[in-house]
Design a protein around this motif. Structure first.
Motif, short mmCIF file in Angstrom:
data_model
loop_
_atom_site.label_atom_id
_atom_site.label_comp_id
_atom_site.label_asym_id
_atom_site.label_seq_id
_atom_site.Cartn_x
_atom_site.Cartn_y
_atom_site.Cartn_z
N THR A 47 0.85 -1.18 0.00
CA THR A 47 0.00 0.00 0.00
C THR A 47 0.89 1.23 0.00
O THR A 47 2.08 1.15 0.30
CB THR A 47 -0.92 0.04 1.23
N ILE A 70 0.94 5.85 0.38
CA ILE A 70 0.30 7.10 0.78
C ILE A 70 0.79 8.20 -0.14
O ILE A 70 2.00 8.37 -0.34
CB ILE A 70 0.64 7.46 2.24
N ASN A 105 2.07 11.61 -0.92
CA ASN A 105 2.78 12.48 0.01
C ASN A 105 2.81 13.96 -0.36
O ASN A 105 3.50 14.75 0.27
CB ASN A 105 4.21 11.96 0.25
N GLY A 129 -2.11 12.33 1.69
CA GLY A 129 -2.62 11.34 2.63
C GLY A 129 -3.54 10.31 2.02
O GLY A 129 -3.96 9.40 2.71
N SER A 130 -3.84 10.43 0.71
CA SER A 130 -4.72 9.45 0.06
C SER A 130 -4.06 8.07 0.09
O SER A 130 -2.88 7.92 -0.25
CB SER A 130 -4.99 9.84 -1.39
N MET A 131 -4.81 7.06 0.51
CA MET A 131 -4.31 5.69 0.55
C MET A 131 -4.52 5.02 -0.79
O MET A 131 -5.61 5.11 -1.37
CB MET A 131 -5.02 4.90 1.64
N SER A 176 2.57 3.44 10.74
CA SER A 176 2.78 4.83 10.38
C SER A 176 2.52 5.76 11.57
O SER A 176 3.24 6.74 11.78
CB SER A 176 1.88 5.21 9.21
N ILE A 187 5.66 12.66 4.00
CA ILE A 187 4.42 13.28 3.54
C ILE A 187 4.54 14.79 3.70
O ILE A 187 4.85 15.28 4.79
CB ILE A 187 3.20 12.77 4.33
N GLY A 229 -6.60 15.24 4.21
CA GLY A 229 -7.03 13.95 4.75
C GLY A 229 -8.54 13.82 4.88
O GLY A 229 -9.31 14.47 4.16
N ILE A 283 -3.43 9.44 7.63
CA ILE A 283 -3.08 8.03 7.41
C ILE A 283 -4.18 7.14 7.95
O ILE A 283 -4.93 7.54 8.84
CB ILE A 283 -1.75 7.67 8.10
#
Length: 289
Positions: A91, A93, A95, A118-120, A164, A206, A219, A288
């Motif tokens: 996975t 993130i 940044n 912050g998008s996963m 994280s 990030i 976020g 996160i």
């Protein structure tokens, strides 16, 4: 002042002891790589087949034992499969803010959507400059430098395997006692948003927006009841409840760490229940997951 710092150090020690237990259920995600795979009731070839999974489907790895893995799939189905029938997925993130997800690995390609800091995302594959990722229900490409990649693993005491949120708080605690400085973004002095920005950058690479009002919009917004370690909490400390003037990083048990411009004028741990912060509390955002 020395007593305050000792107290904060004890809080830090207690936090990392507790998180080693409370985050034990952070599982790996894997993808099935064979056409059809049996899910068995027990970790044995002769065991009863309780379900099946197909190539491309995702499962959670609950336990690993030699050639067998206990997995969770679909609507809560749990069983055992051959470990060689799947690959662990990574996975990532995003940044930086406003990152383009492109249809092909070139800057001339069409933009599918724009992702916020912050998008996963799920990492499908990586090349020299570009990563193929899945974001929500979309699949496309993003520059490697705009993506911080992690593998979902059970937490251990090794820093490389830390969650994280633990990394964020480790960096934040390392700056306890640093002086407050208006406009400051380094160990020589922080203001509140500079401290939050520095922590996320050095913990997870990030890059958050510079000012507190913008950080509060990054976020995903979460309620106070949903607060988790590493969330950004934000306030209106002017006495009103109309604008964001202060930010910090949530720890646990209604405590947060922040660069205070008050009497202490340094990075400290405070309680959300203190009158000043309770009255000015506006909300929280999660960078996160």
């Amino acid at each position: 002042m020395k007593k305050v710092l000792i107290s904060c150090a004890l809080i830090a020690s207690s936090f990392f002891t507790m998180t080693g237990i409370s985050h034990a259920n952070a599982y790996k995600t894997a993808e099935i790589i064979v056409p059809i795979q049996d899910i068995k009731q027990e970790a044995a070839e002769t065991s009863l087949v309780i379900s099946k999974v197909a190539m491309g489907q995702e499962v959670l790895i609950l336990e690993e034992n030699g050639n067998w893995s206990k997995i969770k799939f679909g609507a809560g189905i749990e069983g055992y499969i051959d470990s060689s029938s799947m690959k662990v997925l990574k996975t990532g993130i995003i940044n930086k803010d406003r990152v383009n997800l492109r249809m092909f690995p070139t800057t001339e390609s069409d933009v599918i959507t724009i992702m916020g800091v912050g998008s996963m995302v799920q990492v499908v594959s990586q090349e020299a400059q570009w990563s193929k990722i899945r974001f929500e229900d979309k699949e496309g490409y993003v520059f490697n430098e705009l993506l911080t990649v992690n593998t979902k693993e059970n937490t251990t005491t090794n820093r490389g395997d830390m969650r994280s949120s633990d990394k964020i708080l480790e960096v934040a605690y390392s700056k306890l006692g640093s002086p407050y400085k208006f406009g400051g973004t380094s160990s020589s002095g922080f203001d509140c948003s500079g401290f939050v920005q520095y922590t996320y950058k050095n913990a997870l690479n990030i890059e958050l927006p510079r000012v507190s009002s913008s950080q509060s919009k990054a976020g995903t917004q979460v309620s106070r009841e949903e607060l988790q370690p590493g969330d950004i909490v934000y306030f209106d400390t002017t006495g009103g409840r109309s604008k964001v003037t202060h930010v910090g990083i949530y720890i646990s048990n209604d405590e947060f760490i922040h660069a205070s411009s008050g009497k202490v004028r340094q990075v400290v741990v405070s309680s959300l229940n203190e009158r000043h912060y309770k009255n000015g509390y506006l909300g929280a955002t999660r960078i996160i997951n």
